[in-house]
Motif scaffolding. Sequence first.
Motif, short mmCIF file in Angstrom:
data_model
loop_
_atom_site.label_atom_id
_atom_site.label_comp_id
_atom_site.label_asym_id
_atom_site.label_seq_id
_atom_site.Cartn_x
_atom_site.Cartn_y
_atom_site.Cartn_z
N SER A 178 0.80 -1.23 0.00
CA SER A 178 0.00 0.00 0.00
C SER A 178 0.83 1.27 0.00
CB SER A 178 -0.94 0.02 1.21
OG SER A 178 -0.21 0.21 2.41
N GLY A 179 2.00 1.29 0.62
CA GLY A 179 2.78 2.51 0.71
C GLY A 179 2.34 3.45 1.80
N GLU A 180 1.26 3.11 2.52
CA GLU A 180 0.81 3.96 3.61
C GLU A 180 1.70 3.75 4.83
OE1 GLU A 180 -3.35 4.10 4.34
OE2 GLU A 180 -3.86 3.67 2.26
N PRO A 181 2.03 4.82 5.55
CA PRO A 181 3.02 4.71 6.63
C PRO A 181 2.50 3.98 7.85
CG PRO A 181 2.10 6.91 6.58
CD PRO A 181 1.57 6.21 5.37
N VAL B 199 7.45 -7.79 -9.11
CA VAL B 199 6.49 -7.14 -8.22
C VAL B 199 7.19 -5.99 -7.50
CG1 VAL B 199 5.07 -9.20 -7.84
CG2 VAL B 199 6.99 -8.73 -6.30
N ARG B 200 6.40 -5.01 -7.08
CA ARG B 200 6.94 -3.92 -6.28
C ARG B 200 6.70 -4.20 -4.80
NH1 ARG B 200 4.16 1.83 -5.56
NH2 ARG B 200 3.15 0.54 -3.96
N LEU B 201 7.76 -4.00 -4.01
CA LEU B 201 7.68 -4.17 -2.56
C LEU B 201 7.88 -2.81 -1.89
CD1 LEU B 201 10.12 -7.23 -2.31
CD2 LEU B 201 7.66 -7.27 -2.74
N CYS B 202 7.18 -2.58 -0.79
CA CYS B 202 7.26 -1.31 -0.08
C CYS B 202 7.45 -1.57 1.41
CB CYS B 202 6.00 -0.49 -0.31
SG CYS B 202 5.98 1.08 0.57
N VAL B 203 8.39 -0.86 2.03
CA VAL B 203 8.70 -1.10 3.45
C VAL B 203 8.04 -0.09 4.38
CG1 VAL B 203 10.93 -2.12 2.85
CG2 VAL B 203 10.81 0.32 3.42
N ALA B 204 7.11 0.72 3.86
CA ALA B 204 6.54 1.80 4.68
C ALA B 204 5.63 1.29 5.78
CB ALA B 204 5.77 2.78 3.79
N ARG B 205 5.03 0.13 5.60
CA ARG B 205 3.95 -0.30 6.51
C ARG B 205 4.40 -1.27 7.59
NH1 ARG B 205 -0.60 2.20 7.93
NH2 ARG B 205 -1.97 0.73 8.99
N LEU B 206 5.43 -2.08 7.34
CA LEU B 206 5.75 -3.20 8.21
C LEU B 206 6.96 -2.93 9.10
CD1 LEU B 206 5.29 -6.23 5.78
CD2 LEU B 206 3.61 -5.15 7.29
N LEU C 137 13.35 4.15 8.04
CA LEU C 137 13.24 3.51 6.73
C LEU C 137 14.56 2.90 6.29
CD1 LEU C 137 10.96 6.12 4.96
CD2 LEU C 137 10.33 3.80 5.65
N SER C 138 15.68 3.57 6.60
CA SER C 138 16.98 3.01 6.27
C SER C 138 17.18 1.67 6.98
CB SER C 138 18.08 3.99 6.67
OG SER C 138 19.36 3.41 6.48
N HIS C 139 16.82 1.64 8.27
CA HIS C 139 16.98 0.40 9.04
C HIS C 139 16.10 -0.70 8.47
CE1 HIS C 139 17.08 -1.58 13.31
NE2 HIS C 139 17.84 -2.21 12.43
N ARG C 140 14.85 -0.35 8.16
CA ARG C 140 13.94 -1.35 7.60
C ARG C 140 14.46 -1.87 6.25
NH1 ARG C 140 7.83 1.14 8.25
NH2 ARG C 140 7.85 1.38 10.52
N MET C 141 14.86 -0.94 5.39
CA MET C 141 15.27 -1.32 4.04
C MET C 141 16.50 -2.21 4.08
SD MET C 141 14.37 -1.05 0.85
CE MET C 141 13.45 0.45 0.50
N ARG C 142 17.47 -1.85 4.89
CA ARG C 142 18.69 -2.66 4.97
C ARG C 142 18.40 -4.04 5.55
NH1 ARG C 142 22.94 0.83 3.92
NH2 ARG C 142 22.35 3.03 4.09
N ARG C 143 17.56 -4.07 6.59
CA ARG C 143 17.20 -5.35 7.21
C ARG C 143 16.43 -6.23 6.21
NH1 ARG C 143 16.02 -6.58 12.67
NH2 ARG C 143 14.94 -8.57 12.82
#
Length: 452
Positions: free
Chosen positions: A101-104, A427-434, A359-365
Motif C-alpha cells: 500500500s505505501g501507507e506509513p 512485483v513492487r515491494l514497499c517497506v513503509a507499513r511493516l 526507513l533506512s533500518h527497515r530497508m537494509r534489514r
Amino acid sequence: MLEVPLDRRDRAPLYRQIAQHLSRMIERGALAPGQKLPSARELASSLGVSRTTANLAYDALEGEGRIRVRGRSGTFVVSRPDGEPLVSGGAPLPQPLDLASGEPSPDLLPDPSHLRFLREGLGEGDLSLFAPSPVPGREALRRALVRHAATRGIPARWEDLVVTSGGQEGLCLAFEALKSLGVRRVFFEELTYPDAPRIARGVGLSACPLPFEEAPLVEALGEAGPGDGVYLVPSFHNPTGRTLSVEARKALLERSAARGFWILEDDTYGELRYGETSVPALKALEGSDRVVYVGSFSQVLLPGWRTGYVLAPEAVLGPLCALKALRVGALSSLVQGLVLRFLEGGGLEDALSRNRGVLSHRMRRFREALRNVLGERAPLLPEGGVFLWLDTAPFSGDKARSLLAARGVLVVSGQEFCLRRRTERAVRLCVARLGLRELDEAAGILGTLVGR
C-alpha cells in the motif's frame, strides 16, 4: 455497484477498510456464496480510489479465503458448506503482511509532542485561518516551503511556488498547464508511476514510452521538441527504487535546453535519502529553466494533510494558477496554517530525520533478509525511498501477486507500472507499513515462492 463507507482520516489503509467491510458483508450473508463481485476497476471507480487500492482489498480477501479470482470469469464469493462461517468462534482474521500500500506505519507519523505548538497556534486567535486564501497559497507558507525546498538545493523564489492538495493535484495542474502551452505528448519511462500517464491522457495528452535505462533514455529524447514533455521520478523511483545519476540528470537538462521540451520532475520521495551520496534534484541544477517540480508531504510524512507544492517557471506559473482557480481553488487556510506551524516549529525536519533512520533500518534489514533467501536474485539496495523491485520469473507479476496473497503477503504486480501493459515478471515491494519482524517473515515467504 457496492457501497463501502470509507473514513479517509482513519489510520487504517483504505484497502483494509474495504476488505474488512466486504468481509463483514460476506460473513453476515449480505454477499452470498458464489456471488460475482465487481471487477477491481469497477470497484475503484465507484469508491473513488485507485485501482491498486481495489486490487489490494481483493488480494487481502483472497488471502483470507473469502473470495476466489477465476481469471477472466471474474471474482466470486467463496461458497461455504451448509452456511458454515469462514472463521469459527469469532476469532479475528490474521492481518496480511502489507508490502503494497505505501501507507506509513504509525511510527512514521509525526510525534504527538508536535501537536502542542499546533494547539498553541490555533489558540492565538489567528483569524486568517478562517479567511480565504490566495489561489497560489498563503505567502507565509509559500516562503516557508521555498526555505524547505532549499534543503534539496533548489534556488527558488516564493513567488514561483503554488501550494496544492498533495502531489496528485500538482501533477494534474502541471500536465494541463503544459498542454495550454502547446505540449501534445508526454514521454514516460516504460516502468512508471501508473497514475501519471492516466492523468496525462485524461487531459488530452498522448503518452509515449521511453527506455528505462539511463543512456538509451537520454538518447531517445534527441528527437523531442517544444511540443513535448517528459515525466520523471529521478530520485528513489516508483516502482523500482532507482536513482538517476548526476551525469544523466545533466544530460537530460542539456537536451531539454537544446530541444525545447519540458520536464516534469516528481520528487515525492526525494527527501527520504539514506544513501551515502547526495543526488540533487533536477530543479537544483544549472539549466533547469524548463523543469516543473512537484513536491509532496502526502505519502510517508503527512498523508492526512494532503499538502504538496509546485515550483514552476514563469511561463507555466500563469496558466497553472488560472487552472487551479477554475478547477479547485486554494487549499484550506486552516490546513495551510497547520502546515506552516509544523514547519516553523521544526516538526517536519524532526519527522524527516526520524523517518530516514527508520526507513533506512527497515530497508537494509529487509534487503539482507531477501539476500539470505534469494541470493543473487535479491534486489539491489536503493539510495532512499521505500520501494524495491523484485524479479519473480518464471511467474508474471499478476500470478506472483495472487500466489503471495494466498500466503498472506500483499504486493503490487509489476504489470501495474508498465506503460504498455506488457507482461512484467516482477512485483513492487514497499517497506513503509511493516516493522522489522514482519519484514523478516515476509522475506521468508517471498523466498518460498521466488527462491525455488
